[in-house]
Enzyme design. Structure first.
Site, PDB file in Angstrom:
ATOM      1  N   GLU A   1     -13.121  -7.200  39.323  1.00  0.00           N
ATOM      2  CA  GLU A   1     -13.104  -7.318  40.935  1.00  0.00           C
ATOM      3  C   GLU A   1     -12.404  -6.429  41.669  1.00  0.00           C
ATOM      4  O   GLU A   1     -12.066  -5.724  41.145  1.00  0.00           O
ATOM      5  CB  GLU A   1     -12.474  -8.008  40.367  1.00  0.00           C
ATOM      6  CG  GLU A   1     -11.582  -9.075  41.703  1.00  0.00           C
ATOM      7  CD  GLU A   1     -10.680  -9.882  41.887  1.00  0.00           C
ATOM      8  OE1 GLU A   1      -9.792 -11.063  42.459  1.00  0.00           O
ATOM      9  OE2 GLU A   1      -8.908  -9.302  40.051  1.00  0.00           O
TER      10      GLU A   1
ATOM     11  N   ASP B   1     -10.526  -7.501  35.544  1.00  0.00           N
ATOM     12  CA  ASP B   1      -9.216  -8.400  36.590  1.00  0.00           C
ATOM     13  C   ASP B   1      -8.418  -7.042  37.467  1.00  0.00           C
ATOM     14  O   ASP B   1      -8.056  -6.225  36.616  1.00  0.00           O
ATOM     15  CB  ASP B   1      -8.482  -9.239  36.249  1.00  0.00           C
ATOM     16  CG  ASP B   1      -7.309 -10.173  36.771  1.00  0.00           C
ATOM     17  OD1 ASP B   1      -8.086 -10.834  37.596  1.00  0.00           O
ATOM     18  OD2 ASP B   1      -6.246  -9.959  37.607  1.00  0.00           O
TER      19      ASP B   1
HETATM   20  C1  GLC Z   1      -7.317 -11.479  40.163  1.00  0.00           C
HETATM   21  C2  GLC Z   1      -8.320 -13.256  39.995  1.00  0.00           C
HETATM   22  C3  GLC Z   1      -6.875 -14.236  39.968  1.00  0.00           C
HETATM   23  C4  GLC Z   1      -5.865 -13.980  39.841  1.00  0.00           C
HETATM   24  C5  GLC Z   1      -5.221 -12.841  40.001  1.00  0.00           C
HETATM   25  C6  GLC Z   1      -3.895 -12.007  39.224  1.00  0.00           C
HETATM   26  O1  GLC Z   1      -7.324 -11.704  41.644  1.00  0.00           O
HETATM   27  O2  GLC Z   1      -9.151 -13.324  40.131  1.00  0.00           O
HETATM   28  O3  GLC Z   1      -7.141 -15.704  40.024  1.00  0.00           O
HETATM   29  O4  GLC Z   1      -5.091 -15.010  40.326  1.00  0.00           O
HETATM   30  O5  GLC Z   1      -6.074 -11.604  40.094  1.00  0.00           O
HETATM   31  O6  GLC Z   1      -4.573 -11.399  37.877  1.00  0.00           O
END
Ligand code: GLC
Length: 550
Positions: free
Chosen positions: A242, A200
């Protein structure tokens, strides 16, 4: 099968708490998921990406952990999780989990200790400032729901940094102890048997935050360090990250300037996602062609993860304002469908007006583009969203299994459900569910099974090279090809409504018994490739030739 499993995988992401509830408490759980593994095996997915499984107050759907070494008791136990890994493996399915280490919940014992005293051993695990940082109202990820990135903590008598919500204090990655802990967390789950992590918020993990500096330095070497660690502990484990950053930044996330693939194995292709939505909205493939042309070349072993929908809003922030408006107009016409001034909180089927031909077209296109496809639960049956729920919850409703009460998701009283099931309109569980589609060979679910099975016979897509076929095309039609040691696949996708005819006879010299292996309808013989018909919203996947087995 190629050498690297992730290049030919089909990834399916789900939230255990909205998938299947085995004990009737209204919350999905691991045992419920265990009962659905056969369904997933039949669908053909080869890797599950589980959204956060750790104990959490769930203020951000689990992206706010209070203990990285356990499973949220409402989902089950660590024992259940080990069983899940075993049963999944028996069916040839790997499991990766969300690793959310940019921050913790503010209820995490580390933060509780850190705020309690400047002498706490955990004080330096978080990012503090004594004075109010001048850039405190900058860099918010959730505008409208979050209005600062530094908040004052009265107990600590200091300001703490949180890139996301206020209840998600950022961990201090400049602290070697925190880095060691992250590695320990990874080791723990690898030891249990996961095949890697969906990491993440990677650009923020590597940010060495300095109060007052909106452009704090980034420590890319930390990614190299994590890769080294993971690779040593489990050679075939992957890091799927991500990192929604500018395209020219992307290559350094895969590897260092030496061109080696020594950092992340995979990145979600956010750029392609926005451009796919734009192409669908305009019924014109130009933006996808640009994406194919402009994506940076990856080091060997680096791989894109493609997606149409995930658990967040569709992020259109990398499109121009004009392009974004075109997508809004088609797919998010009401203000209520939009989120954070940059995205859309809807599922694909509803954005495409529940038009079966268009849904197939969109997924056929995603799954035929380079990279590893990621599919979100419920998309395979064409679920919709519930806009009466706040924010991103609209697209996080329970899986619709059957006509039974609560969509067969749970036997609890409806008001006890973790989230209401969709029970109104054309996407209600009575109209859209697995049981109904299971019985119908023409259903979307049956189509997904067929399409994924076809993918198994076309490994060039995942591990080969994908290029746009640059010959004159009727409006709306995209022609591309995938080449690998196993041969060549050619694809036609018609994003427009008009039937078209395409001339690909320039490929004839390469052809060896070319045939349609997947198409929206029977098109007959491909002939000499000079008069290939493709209906409005139609598609054809053509095996051009086979290569020598390697
Ligand atoms: C990422 C996740 C999202 C979450 C954020 C904070 O962007 O995809 O769902 O709210 O991180 O952890």
């Amino acid at each position: 099968m190629g050498d690297r499993w992730y290049q030919e995988a089909v990834v399916y992401c789900l939230d255990i708490d909205t998938y299947a509830d085995s004990d009737g408490d209204g919350v999905g759980d691991i045992r419920g998921l265990l009962g659905r593994l056969d369904y997933l095996a039949r669908l053909g997915v080869t890797c599950l990406w589980l959204h956060p499984i750790h104990p959490s107050p769930n203020k951000d759907d689990g992206y706010d952990a209070t203990d990285f070494y356990n499973v949220n008791p409402r989902l089950g136990t660590l024992g259940d999780f080990a069983e899940l890994l075993h049963q999944a493996r028996n069916r040839g399915i790997r499991v990766i989990i969300d690793l959310v280490v940019n921050h913790t919940s503010d209820e995490h014992p580390w933060f509780q200790s850190a705020r309690s005293s400047p002498d706490s051993p955990y004080r330096d695990w978080y990012v503090w400032a004594d004075e109010e940082p001048p850039n405190r109202h900058q860099g918010m990820v959730f505008p409208g729901e979050q209005n600062e990135t530094w908040s004052y903590d009265r107990t600590a008598k200091a300001w703490y940094y949180h890139r996301f919500y206020k209840f998600q204090p950022d961990l201090n990655m400049a602290n070697p102890k925190v880095r060691e802990e992250v590695k320990k967390i990874m080791s723990f789950w690898l030891q249990l048997g996961v095949s890697g992590f969906r990491m993440d918020a990677v650009p923020f993990i590597i940010e060495l935050t300095e109060a007052g500096n909106p452009d704090s330095p980034k420590d890319m070497d930390f990614l190299t360090e994590l890769r080294q660690h993971v690779q040593w502990r489990r050679g075939d484990a992957i890091l799927l990250a991500e990192a929604n950053v500018e395209p020219d930044q992307l290559p350094v996330y895969f590897g260092d300037s030496g061109g080696s693939a020594n950092r992340l194995h995979m990145l979600f292709d956010f750029m392609l996602n926005g451009r796919l939505m734009l192409a669908l909205a305009r019924q014109d493939p130009e933006s996808v062609i640009e994406a194919l042309r402009d994506t940076p070349k990856l080091p060997q072993g680096g791989q894109w993860a493609t997606f149409l929908r995930n658990h967040d809003e569709i992020d259109l922030s990398r499109l121009t304002a004009e392009q974004r408006n075109q997508v809004y107009e088609q797919f998010g016409p009401d203000e209520d469908m939009r989120l954070y001034g940059r995205g859309i909180r809807r599922r694909l089927a509803s954005m495409l007006g529940n038009d079966r031909r268009r849904i197939e077209l969109a997924y056929a296109l995603q799954f035929s583009l380079r990279g590893t496809p990621v599919l979100r639960y419920g998309e395979e049956i064409g679920m919709g969203e519930d806009l009466s729920l706040p924010g991103r919850e609209a697209i996080r409703t329970p899986m619709q299994w059957s006509y039974k009460e609560n969509a067969g998701f749970s036997t609890a009283e409806p008001e006890k459900l973790v989230r209401p099931v969709i029970d109104k309109g054309e996407f209600s569980y009575e109209k859209v569910n697995v049981t109904a589609q299971r019985r119908d060979p023409r259903s979307l679910l049956a189509w997904f099974e067929r399409m994924i099975r076809t993918l198994r016979e076309a490994p060039e897509i995942g591990s080969g090279t994908t290029t746009h076929i640059d010959v004159p095309m009727p409006p709306g039609v995209l022609a591309h090809r995938a080449d690998g040691p196993t041969g060549t696949m050619v694809f036609l996708h018609n994003l427009g409504t008009e039937d078209a005819e395409v001339d690909l006879s320039t490929l004839q010299p390469e052809a060896d018994l070319p045939i349609d292996v997947l198409a929206d309808r029977g098109y007959g013989d491909v002939g000499k490739l000079e008069r290939l018909k493709v209906s409005g919203y139609g598609y054809r996947w053509i095996r051009l030739c086979r290569g020598q087995p390697v």
